[in-house]
Design an enzyme around this catalytic site. Sequence first.
Site, PDB file in Angstrom:
ATOM      1  N   LYS A   1       0.918  -1.272  -0.037  1.00 11.65           N
ATOM      2  CA  LYS A   1      -0.329   0.337  -0.069  1.00 11.65           C
ATOM      3  C   LYS A   1       1.031   1.126  -0.268  1.00 11.65           C
ATOM      4  O   LYS A   1       0.152   2.045  -0.320  1.00 11.65           O
ATOM      5  CB  LYS A   1      -0.764   0.201   1.032  1.00 11.65           C
ATOM      6  CG  LYS A   1      -2.452  -1.202   0.871  1.00 11.65           C
ATOM      7  CD  LYS A   1      -3.057  -1.313   1.747  1.00 11.65           C
ATOM      8  CE  LYS A   1      -4.012  -2.997   1.795  1.00 11.65           C
ATOM      9  NZ  LYS A   1      -4.946  -2.840   3.363  1.00 11.65           N
TER      10      LYS A   1
ATOM     11  N   LYS B   1      -4.013 -10.936  -8.247  1.00 10.19           N
ATOM     12  CA  LYS B   1      -5.126 -12.078  -7.690  1.00 10.19           C
ATOM     13  C   LYS B   1      -5.789 -10.634  -8.104  1.00 10.19           C
ATOM     14  O   LYS B   1      -6.075  -9.611  -8.355  1.00 10.19           O
ATOM     15  CB  LYS B   1      -5.628 -12.598  -6.322  1.00 10.19           C
ATOM     16  CG  LYS B   1      -4.670 -10.351  -5.785  1.00 10.19           C
ATOM     17  CD  LYS B   1      -5.494 -11.095  -3.789  1.00 10.19           C
ATOM     18  CE  LYS B   1      -5.369  -9.605  -3.721  1.00 10.19           C
ATOM     19  NZ  LYS B   1      -6.734  -9.251  -2.077  1.00 10.19           N
TER      20      LYS B   1
ATOM     21  N   LYS C   1     -10.761  -5.638  -5.515  1.00  8.95           N
ATOM     22  CA  LYS C   1     -11.787  -4.063  -5.263  1.00  8.95           C
ATOM     23  C   LYS C   1     -11.383  -3.028  -6.980  1.00  8.95           C
ATOM     24  O   LYS C   1     -12.025  -3.191  -7.551  1.00  8.95           O
ATOM     25  CB  LYS C   1     -11.778  -4.260  -4.139  1.00  8.95           C
ATOM     26  CG  LYS C   1     -13.284  -4.642  -3.526  1.00  8.95           C
ATOM     27  CD  LYS C   1     -14.071  -4.627  -2.442  1.00  8.95           C
ATOM     28  CE  LYS C   1     -14.274  -5.730  -1.524  1.00  8.95           C
ATOM     29  NZ  LYS C   1     -13.711  -5.364  -0.874  1.00  8.95           N
TER      30      LYS C   1
HETATM   31  P1  ADP Z   1      -9.970  -7.077  -2.196  1.00  4.61           P
HETATM   32  O1  ADP Z   1      -8.770  -7.307  -1.694  1.00  4.61           O
HETATM   33  O2  ADP Z   1     -10.844  -7.535  -3.446  1.00  4.61           O
HETATM   34  O3  ADP Z   1     -10.940  -5.414  -2.007  1.00  4.61           O
HETATM   35  P2  ADP Z   1     -10.740  -7.656   0.916  1.00  4.61           P
HETATM   36  O4  ADP Z   1      -9.973  -6.955   0.578  1.00  4.61           O
HETATM   37  O5  ADP Z   1     -12.457  -6.588   1.198  1.00  4.61           O
HETATM   38  O6  ADP Z   1     -10.520  -7.420  -0.504  1.00  4.61           O
HETATM   39  O7  ADP Z   1     -11.222  -9.344   0.311  1.00  4.61           O
HETATM   40  C1  ADP Z   1     -11.912  -9.738   1.405  1.00  4.61           C
HETATM   41  C2  ADP Z   1     -11.682 -10.789   1.452  1.00  4.61           C
HETATM   42  O8  ADP Z   1     -12.116 -11.550   0.521  1.00  4.61           O
HETATM   43  C3  ADP Z   1     -10.852 -11.478   2.135  1.00  4.61           C
HETATM   44  O9  ADP Z   1     -11.333 -13.000   3.045  1.00  4.61           O
HETATM   45  C4  ADP Z   1      -9.957 -11.667   0.934  1.00  4.61           C
HETATM   46  O10 ADP Z   1      -8.607 -12.253   1.600  1.00  4.61           O
HETATM   47  C5  ADP Z   1     -10.655 -12.475  -0.397  1.00  4.61           C
HETATM   48  N1  ADP Z   1     -10.218 -12.278  -1.292  1.00  4.61           N
HETATM   49  C6  ADP Z   1     -10.284 -10.914  -2.138  1.00  4.61           C
HETATM   50  N2  ADP Z   1      -9.425 -11.305  -2.937  1.00  4.61           N
HETATM   51  C7  ADP Z   1      -9.169 -12.319  -3.770  1.00  4.61           C
HETATM   52  C8  ADP Z   1      -8.854 -13.710  -4.437  1.00  4.61           C
HETATM   53  N3  ADP Z   1      -8.410 -12.740  -4.957  1.00  4.61           N
HETATM   54  N4  ADP Z   1      -8.703 -14.760  -4.001  1.00  4.61           N
HETATM   55  C9  ADP Z   1      -9.174 -15.075  -3.045  1.00  4.61           C
HETATM   56  N5  ADP Z   1      -9.480 -14.174  -1.990  1.00  4.61           N
HETATM   57  C10 ADP Z   1      -9.490 -13.126  -2.370  1.00  4.61           C
END
Ligand code: ADP
Length: 331
Positions: free
Chosen positions: A112, A194, A197
């Site tokens: 970040k 990966k 969002k």
């Molecule tokens: P993002 O990374 O998209 O902003 P969050 O940080 O809010 O999403 O993650 C919410 C949940 O979704 C967490 O448990 C995170 O490990 C899971 N998660 C997010 N992206 C992935 C991914 N590409 N593959 C597997 N799990 C994911």
Amino acid sequence: MKEIVVSGIRPTGHLHLGNYFGAMRNYVRMQEEYNCYFFVADWHSLTTHPDTSELRDSVLGVLAENIAAGLDPEKVALYAQSALPEIAELYLYLNMLAYKGELEKTTTFKDKVRQNPDNVNAGLLTYPVLMAADILIHRAAYVPVGKDQEQHLEMARNFAQRFNYRYTELFPEPQAFNFGSDLVKVPSLDGTGKMSKSENQLATLYLVDSDEMIRKKVMKAKTDAGPTEPNSTMPDYIQNLFMLMELVSDRGTVEKFRNDFNGASIRYGDLKKALAEDMVRFIAPIREKAAAIYADKDYLRRVLSNGAEKAHESARKTIEETRRLVGLRYF
Ligand code: ADP
Ligand code: TRP
């Protein structure tokens, strides 16, 4: 007594396949057998998204999308993190047990900082401490999350251990959880990293994407001219496509394309077409349900208020115990 489960999702945008297979699918399965607390991590989103003009809509959106994916607000406590001030108090105690050096070394912090060098705030540095407080406030045993959260969980266990050692045993050491196997990482469609969002939105499949959008994104996924001889090594970006296919397609389809690859007769256009149709079949019903739930704001507000009430009860007990053990009860 049912074992306790906690997990959170940040309201920083629409949910995607990574969220679904990394986290939500497990939430839905766990709600039957565990005492579950699932929340929208609105405080966490402030560490990277200080503009709150769309926060309220995002919180309700994340909630609607979770319910559409199968979470039942009657079975689990669904709430916003900010409804539990006890979390902020526990975060304060845990901050005294977290060291600057270890926080600076956290992978997500370093990422970040790289992405946004102008907003390296203290909240970002102590992000894993707040996350530990979210979990420990309910004294959870299990935390369903994707692979990217493994390090945060390890830190939560360290903070719990340090508290238990310094004061008195209060917190169990929470374990990351995935039904069956290893933690999941859903790859992005462009072959790098990966799905997520906020980064590379064209390489992420959102649960709100239209059928056309899903087809467009899948058809654009990176491929090449295909293997020239049988049993070639599969490049990463092709492995990723197979991994996505394994999530939503039936076994026969996956087998067929694997055999085609091994026989050097695969046509990636056909693979992507099949994958796109299976993605549409998977995502469309969730998208439609989520839209209907999102339209009912009164219902969503009721869910948040009932959830906060349930979660509050457990949080209050933990914070009273914490204060007593730290030695802050004066009358
Ligand atoms: P993002 O990374 O998209 O902003 P969050 O940080 O809010 O999403 O993650 C919410 C949940 O979704 C967490 O448990 C995170 O490990 C899971 N998660 C997010 N992206 C992935 C991914 N590409 N593959 C597997 N799990 C994911
Ligand atoms: N840090 C998690 C993520 O980025 C979200 C989160 C915040 C969380 N608090 C949590 C996950 C507590 C599990 C438990 O995905």
